[in-house]
Motif scaffolding. Structure first.
Motif, short mmCIF file in Angstrom:
data_model
loop_
_atom_site.label_atom_id
_atom_site.label_comp_id
_atom_site.label_asym_id
_atom_site.label_seq_id
_atom_site.Cartn_x
_atom_site.Cartn_y
_atom_site.Cartn_z
N MET A 1 -22.86 -40.02 -17.27
CA MET A 1 -24.02 -40.01 -16.38
C MET A 1 -25.30 -40.04 -17.22
O MET A 1 -25.40 -39.40 -18.26
N GLU A 2 -26.26 -40.84 -16.79
CA GLU A 2 -27.52 -40.96 -17.52
C GLU A 2 -28.64 -40.24 -16.77
O GLU A 2 -28.55 -40.00 -15.56
N LEU A 3 -29.72 -39.92 -17.50
CA LEU A 3 -30.85 -39.22 -16.91
C LEU A 3 -31.89 -40.20 -16.40
O LEU A 3 -32.19 -41.22 -17.03
N GLY A 4 -32.44 -39.88 -15.23
CA GLY A 4 -33.57 -40.61 -14.69
C GLY A 4 -34.69 -39.64 -14.39
O GLY A 4 -34.53 -38.43 -14.53
N CYS A 5 -35.82 -40.16 -13.96
CA CYS A 5 -36.97 -39.31 -13.66
C CYS A 5 -37.75 -39.90 -12.50
O CYS A 5 -37.91 -41.12 -12.41
N GLU A 174 -26.50 -19.71 -1.20
CA GLU A 174 -25.35 -20.40 -1.75
C GLU A 174 -25.42 -20.49 -3.27
O GLU A 174 -26.50 -20.49 -3.86
N VAL A 175 -24.25 -20.63 -3.88
CA VAL A 175 -24.14 -20.98 -5.30
C VAL A 175 -23.74 -22.45 -5.33
O VAL A 175 -22.59 -22.78 -5.00
N PRO A 176 -24.65 -23.34 -5.67
CA PRO A 176 -24.40 -24.78 -5.49
C PRO A 176 -23.13 -25.29 -6.15
O PRO A 176 -22.39 -26.09 -5.56
N GLU A 177 -22.85 -24.84 -7.37
CA GLU A 177 -21.67 -25.36 -8.07
C GLU A 177 -20.37 -24.92 -7.40
O GLU A 177 -19.31 -25.51 -7.64
N GLU A 178 -20.45 -23.91 -6.53
CA GLU A 178 -19.26 -23.46 -5.81
C GLU A 178 -19.11 -24.13 -4.45
O GLU A 178 -17.99 -24.31 -3.96
N SER A 179 -20.21 -24.51 -3.83
CA SER A 179 -20.14 -25.08 -2.48
C SER A 179 -20.23 -26.59 -2.44
O SER A 179 -19.96 -27.21 -1.42
N ILE A 180 -20.57 -27.22 -3.57
CA ILE A 180 -20.83 -28.66 -3.57
C ILE A 180 -19.60 -29.49 -3.22
O ILE A 180 -19.71 -30.58 -2.66
N GLY A 181 -18.40 -28.96 -3.52
CA GLY A 181 -17.19 -29.73 -3.28
C GLY A 181 -17.03 -30.18 -1.84
O GLY A 181 -16.43 -31.23 -1.58
N ARG A 182 -17.57 -29.41 -0.92
CA ARG A 182 -17.42 -29.75 0.50
C ARG A 182 -18.15 -31.03 0.87
O ARG A 182 -17.75 -31.74 1.81
N ILE A 183 -19.23 -31.34 0.17
CA ILE A 183 -20.01 -32.53 0.52
C ILE A 183 -20.13 -33.53 -0.63
O ILE A 183 -20.86 -34.52 -0.52
N TYR A 186 -20.13 -37.29 -0.20
CA TYR A 186 -21.23 -37.91 0.53
C TYR A 186 -22.49 -38.06 -0.32
O TYR A 186 -23.49 -38.62 0.14
N ILE A 187 -22.47 -37.55 -1.53
CA ILE A 187 -23.67 -37.54 -2.38
C ILE A 187 -23.84 -38.91 -3.04
O ILE A 187 -22.95 -39.38 -3.76
N ILE A 188 -24.98 -39.55 -2.80
CA ILE A 188 -25.23 -40.87 -3.38
C ILE A 188 -26.42 -40.85 -4.34
O ILE A 188 -26.67 -41.86 -5.02
N SER A 189 -27.14 -39.74 -4.40
CA SER A 189 -28.20 -39.58 -5.40
C SER A 189 -28.34 -38.10 -5.71
O SER A 189 -27.98 -37.24 -4.91
N LEU A 190 -28.89 -37.83 -6.89
CA LEU A 190 -28.93 -36.47 -7.41
C LEU A 190 -30.30 -36.17 -7.99
O LEU A 190 -30.85 -36.99 -8.72
N ARG A 191 -30.83 -34.98 -7.66
CA ARG A 191 -32.10 -34.53 -8.21
C ARG A 191 -31.87 -33.23 -8.98
O ARG A 191 -31.17 -32.33 -8.51
N ASP A 222 -21.38 -29.76 -14.74
CA ASP A 222 -19.94 -29.99 -14.72
C ASP A 222 -19.49 -30.49 -13.35
O ASP A 222 -18.66 -31.41 -13.25
N ALA A 223 -20.04 -29.89 -12.30
CA ALA A 223 -19.69 -30.31 -10.94
C ALA A 223 -20.24 -31.70 -10.63
O ALA A 223 -19.55 -32.53 -10.02
N PHE A 224 -21.45 -31.97 -11.06
CA PHE A 224 -22.08 -33.26 -10.77
C PHE A 224 -21.32 -34.41 -11.45
O PHE A 224 -21.18 -35.50 -10.87
N ARG A 225 -20.86 -34.17 -12.67
CA ARG A 225 -20.18 -35.25 -13.40
C ARG A 225 -18.87 -35.66 -12.75
O ARG A 225 -18.35 -36.74 -13.03
N LYS A 226 -18.35 -34.84 -11.87
CA LYS A 226 -17.08 -35.14 -11.19
C LYS A 226 -17.28 -35.98 -9.94
O LYS A 226 -16.29 -36.39 -9.31
N ILE A 227 -18.51 -36.24 -9.55
CA ILE A 227 -18.77 -37.00 -8.31
C ILE A 227 -18.57 -38.49 -8.59
O ILE A 227 -19.29 -39.08 -9.40
N PRO A 228 -17.61 -39.13 -7.96
CA PRO A 228 -17.32 -40.54 -8.24
C PRO A 228 -18.51 -41.44 -7.91
O PRO A 228 -19.16 -41.29 -6.88
N GLY A 229 -18.77 -42.36 -8.81
CA GLY A 229 -19.79 -43.37 -8.56
C GLY A 229 -21.23 -42.92 -8.75
O GLY A 229 -22.15 -43.73 -8.59
N LEU A 230 -21.44 -41.65 -9.08
CA LEU A 230 -22.81 -41.16 -9.25
C LEU A 230 -23.23 -41.41 -10.69
O LEU A 230 -22.71 -40.80 -11.62
#
Length: 264
Positions: A1-5, A174-183, A186-191, A222-230
């Motif tokens: 995954m690469e960084l954007g701004c 919420e603790v995002p890294e624990e709850s993110i798996g549910r959605i 559906y994530i197509i972009s990340l901030r 770690d959680a973000f890197r597992k999201i396919p196609g992101l």
């Protein structure tokens, strides 16, 4: 995954400055902001040549256009259609925006779903997807409301713009890294950024710089890197509009230095 701004960091400076500084700091993608009064880097209703020039300038800086940022505007349909036109013309695959509406209000939630489904029809005609950020104080604001929202929209043309700082600050704490798996599907972009405390307001710029807040950014990465196609993790820090360009550069570079090892 690469960084954007996002160019929102350079909201008080012109687009040329934003592109130059973002690329020189090492970022590989850019969110172009179309936010009057906050980050007016892309105008709407312009001729095709205007958007071709922006596209060319991004390519010259070796920056991929990740999205067109258009915070709000859902209640102004005519303006939002022009935003979609601008996104298509500049080559942005996504338009990012908040959902609007009030939290825990069924009428507001359903109104948000209806608005976004109607706009998704228009987005599809232009080949642009809508990326909606679950946002503190809006109708879609945490993991539960985001999941429910995604069951009721056209998932081919609508997805989630995920910002862990909003999930962290929701009333459910919420603790995002624990709850993110549910959605995550559906994530197509990340901030990305940091935040100190769980108050509704994001707080000062310094507390948004990676490593200066309270979140576990390593676990989140770690959680973000597992999201396919992101492909991109995009820095978004607000409150920098009145800062001098050198000070914004400092925020930009410190964030890059912290996040880069996490996403390699």
């Amino acid at each position: 995954m690469e960084l954007g701004c996002s160019t929102i960091l350079y909201g008080g400076h012109d687009l040329s400055v934003a592109m130059e500084r973002i690329r020189s700091a090492g970022y590989r993608a850019i969110e172009l902001c179309c936010i009057p009064g906050m980050a007016p880097h892309v105008a709407i209703g312009e001729r095709d040549a205007y958007y071709r020039d922006i596209r060319r300038r991004a390519a010259d800086h070796q920056l991929t256009i990740e999205s067109l940022g258009a915070s709000g505007n859902l209640d102004d349909k005519d303006r939002f259609l022009q935003i979609l036109d601008a996104a298509a013309a500049v080559g942005a695959p996504l338009v990012t925006t908040g959902p609007g509406g009030k939290p825990d209000d069924e009428d507001a939630f359903m109104s948000t779903v209806e608005k976004i489904n109607a706009l998704a029809v228009q987005a599809a005609r232009r080949g642009v997807r809508l990326s909606i950020k679950p946002h503190v104080g809006n109708a879609v604001y945490n993991t539960d409301t985001a999941f429910r929202f995604m069951q009721q929209v056209d998932r081919k043309w609508v997805g989630i713009n995920y910002d862990a700082t909003h999930i962290w600050r929701c009333p459910q704490r919420e603790v995002p890294e624990e709850s993110i798996g549910r959605i995550s599907r559906y994530i197509i972009s990340l901030r990305i950024r940091d935040v100190k405390g769980r108050q509704s307001a994001i707080g000062p710029v310094e507390n948004q710089v990676a490593g200066q807040g309270d979140m576990d950014l390593h676990a989140q990465a770690d959680a973000f890197r597992k999201i396919p196609g992101l492909r991109y993790a995009v820095l978004e820090i607000v409150g920098t509009r009145e800062m001098g360009v050198d000070d914004v550069d400092g925020v930009l570079r410190r964030s890059f230095d912290y996040f880069q090892p996490l996403f390699e």
